[in-house]
Design an enzyme around this catalytic site. Structure first.
Site, PDB file in Angstrom:
ATOM      1  N   HIS A   8       0.838  -1.194   0.000  1.00 49.11           N
ATOM      2  CA  HIS A   8       0.000   0.000   0.000  1.00 49.11           C
ATOM      3  C   HIS A   8       0.880   1.254   0.000  1.00 49.11           C
ATOM      4  O   HIS A   8       1.550   1.527   0.999  1.00 49.11           O
ATOM      5  CB  HIS A   8      -0.879  -0.049   1.255  1.00 49.11           C
ATOM      6  CG  HIS A   8      -1.812   1.089   1.419  1.00 49.11           C
ATOM      7  ND1 HIS A   8      -1.687   1.990   2.456  1.00 49.11           N
ATOM      8  CD2 HIS A   8      -2.883   1.478   0.694  1.00 49.11           C
ATOM      9  CE1 HIS A   8      -2.665   2.885   2.368  1.00 49.11           C
ATOM     10  NE2 HIS A   8      -3.405   2.600   1.309  1.00 49.11           N
ATOM     11  N   HIS A  50      -0.617  10.068  -3.247  1.00 49.41           N
ATOM     12  CA  HIS A  50      -1.897   9.626  -2.694  1.00 49.41           C
ATOM     13  C   HIS A  50      -2.999  10.670  -2.788  1.00 49.41           C
ATOM     14  O   HIS A  50      -4.166  10.347  -2.995  1.00 49.41           O
ATOM     15  CB  HIS A  50      -1.737   9.220  -1.218  1.00 49.41           C
ATOM     16  CG  HIS A  50      -3.029   8.772  -0.611  1.00 49.41           C
ATOM     17  ND1 HIS A  50      -3.816   9.587   0.171  1.00 49.41           N
ATOM     18  CD2 HIS A  50      -3.689   7.606  -0.719  1.00 49.41           C
ATOM     19  CE1 HIS A  50      -4.897   8.928   0.531  1.00 49.41           C
ATOM     20  NE2 HIS A  50      -4.846   7.722   0.014  1.00 49.41           N
TER      21      HIS A  50
HETATM   22 CA    CA Z   1      -4.760   4.026  -2.877  1.00 44.00          CA
END
Ligand code: CA
Length: 312
Positions: A8, A50
């Site tokens: 992630h 992000h």
């Molecule tokens: Ca993401």
């Protein structure tokens, strides 16, 4: 089969998120997929970051103090690639400048830069070639409706870049993810996206997209989703509850429903330094989701800590 491990934002538990260093570390750790969040610059370059904002992960406010919008935020979309590439990328901060995860990489330090999607795909291709171990890619289209309002359509550009790097077929190691259900359908129906599609599921209160996640998580919503998507990406809290009477963990049934409809389940986010309610260790958390919920993949900031566990 053990769930797939999705790094992630890279191995973001150890190095600032979305830096190539974090991706390289995740590859070295053996993650099955490396995630790319994709946003657009003023000159329409696709950038791996992000947020549509820069201020929580960079020195943008110091470097370009007069470039915030009226809301005080600095937007990737307001900067050219040359400017973006000159920023220092830091471990994620809160609005007051304190670190979001105090135990992680030291705040406001390190010589990291952001990268374009092309740079990252080239980096991953080289790692795959040099190590002989194939890590897949897991791009997310961030805020597609907002980006279109700002004059750029990310999805077709993304598909073009993926094709340039040889990702063109359904069997290629690609999952494409988005919070916006209109975009997920569009990818499949209008843009002929050949890749596996993941519908991310949030809470309506987050304002991430105009999508109604309550409707999406209903039995009817899940069946409908299965017509276009291959997997759901729910929050951990959508899959289990801590029963008040005795503290037992109880599945919500969403994973089971998704599986019955033919959808894989890829929940987010497994963090060793942010355990959700009901768990006292990371191993316990991972085992519960792997064994009791039966998830197919796990978004994690700590790929090594999942891969070290013996899972069925
Ligand atoms: Ca993401």
């Amino acid at each position: 089969m053990r769930p797939l491990v999705i790094a992630h934002r890279g191995a973001s538990g150890y190095l600032p998120e979305h830096t190539l260093a974090a991706k390289g570390l995740a590859h070295e750790m053996g993650a099955d997929y490396l995630e790319q969040d994709v946003v657009a610059s003023r000159d329409d370059e696709l950038i791996v970051l992000h947020d549509i904002y820069l201020d929580r992960v960079s020195d943008v406010a110091e470097r370009f103090p007069d470039r915030a919008r009226g809301d005080g935020r600095y937007y990737v979309r307001d900067f050219d690639l040359v400017e973006l590439a000159s920023l220092s990328i830091w471990e994620r901060m809160n609005a007051d400048g304190s670190p979001v995860y105090p135990e992680r990489y030291p705040a406001r330090s390190g010589d990291f830069r952001l990268n374009t999607l092309r740079e990252e795909l080239a980096f991953i291709r080289r790692l795959n070639e040099e190590t002989g171990r194939q890590a897949g890619i897991y791009p997310e289209i961030k805020r597609p409706a907002w980006h279109r309002q700002q004059g750029v359509d990310i999805a077709p550009r993304l598909l073009e870049i993926l094709a340039d790097f040889g990702y063109q077929h359904a069997q290629d190691p690609v999952f494409l993810q988005c919070f916006d259900d209109v975009e997920v359908r569009r990818l499949r129906q209008e843009l002929d996206c050949p890749f596996k599609l993941v519908q991310l599921i949030g809470n309506n209160s987050w304002g991430e997209a105009d999508t109604d996640y309550d409707a999406l998580r209903s039995a009817q919503g899940i069946r409908r989703l299965a017509e276009t998507a291959d997997a759901i990406g729910p929050h951990l809290s959508h899959l289990y509850e801590v029963r008040e009477s005795d503290g037992e963990l109880v599945p919500t049934g969403l994973a089971e429903q998704a599986h019955e409809a033919g959808l894989a389940v890829h929940p987010y986010t497994f963090r060793a330094d942010e355990l959700p309610p009901g768990f006292s260790s990371f191993a316990e958390l991972v085992r519960y989701f792997a064994i009791e919920i039966g998830v197919d993949a796990m978004f994690t900031d700590f790929p090594d800590q999942i891969l070290q566990l013996r899972l069925p």
